[in-house]
Design an enzyme around this catalytic site. Sequence first.
Site, mmCIF file in Angstrom:
data_model
loop_
_atom_site.group_PDB
_atom_site.id
_atom_site.type_symbol
_atom_site.label_atom_id
_atom_site.label_comp_id
_atom_site.label_asym_id
_atom_site.label_seq_id
_atom_site.Cartn_x
_atom_site.Cartn_y
_atom_site.Cartn_z
ATOM 1 N N GLU A 96 -5.559 7.816 -23.689
ATOM 2 C CA GLU A 96 -6.700 7.920 -22.965
ATOM 3 C C GLU A 96 -7.327 6.478 -22.633
ATOM 4 O O GLU A 96 -7.695 6.234 -21.523
ATOM 5 C CB GLU A 96 -7.683 8.854 -23.596
ATOM 6 C CG GLU A 96 -7.262 10.232 -23.800
ATOM 7 C CD GLU A 96 -7.216 10.912 -22.479
ATOM 8 O OE1 GLU A 96 -7.540 10.507 -21.241
ATOM 9 O OE2 GLU A 96 -6.712 12.157 -22.400
ATOM 10 N N ASP B 96 3.775 15.571 -18.611
ATOM 11 C CA ASP B 96 3.617 15.339 -17.147
ATOM 12 C C ASP B 96 3.740 14.074 -16.678
ATOM 13 O O ASP B 96 4.151 13.704 -15.871
ATOM 14 C CB ASP B 96 2.247 16.019 -16.814
ATOM 15 C CG ASP B 96 1.018 15.661 -17.743
ATOM 16 O OD1 ASP B 96 1.048 14.717 -18.743
ATOM 17 O OD2 ASP B 96 -0.300 15.963 -17.534
ATOM 18 N N THR C 223 -2.165 7.589 -12.949
ATOM 19 C CA THR C 223 -2.299 8.942 -13.249
ATOM 20 C C THR C 223 -3.807 9.185 -13.280
ATOM 21 O O THR C 223 -4.079 10.290 -13.366
ATOM 22 C CB THR C 223 -1.596 9.474 -14.506
ATOM 23 O OG1 THR C 223 -1.472 10.841 -14.782
ATOM 24 C CG2 THR C 223 -2.465 8.687 -15.903
#
Length: 822
Positions: A88, A235, A433
């Site tokens: 993150e 993903d 992303t």
Amino acid sequence: MFDHAYGSYMKYAYPADELMPLSCRGRVRGLEPNRGDIDDSLGKFSLTLIDTLDTLVVLNKLDEFEDAVRRTLRDVRLDNDVVVSVFETNIRVLGGLLGAHTMADMLRQRGERMQWYRDELLHMAKELGHRLLPAFNTTSGLPYPRVNLRYGVLNPLSRTGTESDTCTACAGTMILEFAALSRLSGEAVFEENARKALDVLWEKRQRGSDLVGTVINIHNGDWVRRDSGVGAGIDSYYEYLMKAYVLLGDNVYLERFNTHYRAIMKYISQPPLLLNVHMHNPTVSVRSWMDSLLAFFPGLQVLRGDLKPAIETHEMLYQVTKQHKFLPEAFTTEFRVHWGQHPLRPEFAESTYYLYKATGDPYYLRVGQSIVEKLNAHARVPCGFAAVQDVRTGAHEDRMDSFFLAEMFKYLYLLFSEKNQLHFDIDDYIFTTEAHLLPVSLSTSQPPCRGNNTVRLSQLPTEDLFTYSCPSTQTLFPNNPSFPLCVTDESVCVCRGVELPLHDHGMEPVEFLRSMGISLTPLSVYRVKLVAEVTQTTEEEEVEPLLVQLISPPFLGRTVLTAGPAKFGMDLTKQEHGVSSIVKTSPYTACGPIENAEELSGHIALALRGDCMFAAKARRLQEAGAIGVIFIDHREGSNSAETPLFQMVGDGGSTADITIPLVFLFSQEGALLTSALEDHSNVDVLMLPKERRLGKTTGKRGGLCRARSLVTLLPTGDQGSINASIILFSHLPVVLEEEEYKQQGDSCLTPGDEHMPCSYGQTAASPPSHRPGLPSTDPWSVSRGTLLCQRGPCCTLWTDSRGDLSSVTVNPTDSLTTPSKT
């Protein structure tokens, strides 16, 4: 909308990491109740501000951007004693700093703004990069999932370093930011570490399927969770392989992506669905629901140039949003809610943007309009936008994640904007992303890292038409510009249909056509209608459920499984089949020569779905002597409660030669049946319509039979005839449904009307002294060791020395004193 969200953060929350829109205050880690892994994004570094910086430039808010950069340089510290998620922090903070530096440098070079800027954001990014590097200090090269910004990982003060596992996306979503940092700063160490982690994931892929799992051990590289999909946990690994090629110009990333992509389209993609499978056994689905993070995948398919499946999956997702206002965090294949949360995720808006730019179809503008309207109607609150706690109730959560400002408004604004309305050429950049902008010019600024070795393109299939293409409907479909509308509006497509059977062997359609001797000319458009093995019926043609009822002891009709019918074979709604024992087929899929034909003869065969058509299995088993077939779904976890029943259909030809009855059980019901067969050497079943379920009807002798009374059918003789002994219960429903039996605590009624512990397999103290067919004076009777009913107006069962149930006897106090035969 952006002004309301960003303004609320700056007014009520800054310099905190996030806004709490219901409380109208900032979320500071340690001062609010701990939310577990969600809080790993918070590092006391004004997360939302940094994540939003380049969005300000995209939206032409240049004054606000310049002010926000000054605030960042003045207020943000990166040496905080706090444990954060490596993943993150990389995509949100490092990516945010790099995207903001890219925008600031672009504005400075134009001579219009930011003339005072001296690469301060890049220096901050480099500092943060060095604070993240200790996470890569593992034997495998895969990073630790968490790092202390001040103390690293292994320092006694770090409060981290004990983890052994990380997700595939966590380890594989570093290359864009780290490579950009290396090429902008001149320090190769960042790109080298990110590249090494990708190398490990590539080497650890399942070689048979070319898929990767969800969770991996960071020390030895062993897979911890082997389910494979394109949603949560994996993903952005696939996304970064494709985008690393675009950003860095390194063919190795493209080759790896294409290898994975072929596997995804072969095993995971079940248009329009994207279902998780076992990486080592990819024909088996591991769950019947999808998570909302996979909504990014149609956008990635557009970037690759594979428009048709992108359109199909996006349309499926749009239908889910129509039903529930937003994408639930997880939803079933029937669009029912699995997890009801919606934390304002932007992935669906992202794919909508990509599809509109690739096709120019105004349909996607209307999709974007619906996103805007639903956000305003159901998520907007006085102090920003609040996450939805449950899409079914509309309840809010006191949460507005930074990605909402970083991604959602960026994609929505770009969706509705023309190129000339932007302050720069968006095609010069690629989105990370987290939708941060990195310049594609990095591909020429510095050569790639050494040691990029993998399969060369010359070894890849030459028919992969999309290997190096960019999306262009004019190039791909020059004679059919309305192609994108084929999925959303079937009426515009006037194509000649080709009907072919869709075999249940997991082959891609093109492979299947090639196996039949049909070749396709490159860049020609075909509309192929595939005849599936199952038919989804309309409301007017509702599937009539069948049952598989286990009638042999110890089940005695209590275990009843819902089954789906077939459109061929014996019609069980019109013709009785009778009782028979079940035998597992070898091979289990029944797609090769039957190895246990002698054992199957005269019995009902159990066969696993998959590898070949239902009709082919049925013919093979019928020839082996089976008198019926129960097919069991190979998709793990499927069940009749969550999945609509369907009818099995034939293979496109005549199925008149198939005369045995055929039913279909979902995985969970099938597991009950196979478990029963493993526990008991002989299991007798009936296949019959739901309304004819045995033990469900009411008797005609003054209500002697209760709703739970039991009827068992017992085959006797060698001529194929069936004698049925009927067990009637007058007042006491002794035989219980399976669940009710368990709730009773496995107890039996004693002659004194009291309960005593008993169990399946219990034997009698002494056999009955009377002969079959005569009234019983013994209050105890046993059927294959199963203690049933006792004294008073209640039936009892008698067994002979072979353990075969041969007759029914009734207590003399009952009016019925002789066995009833059918």
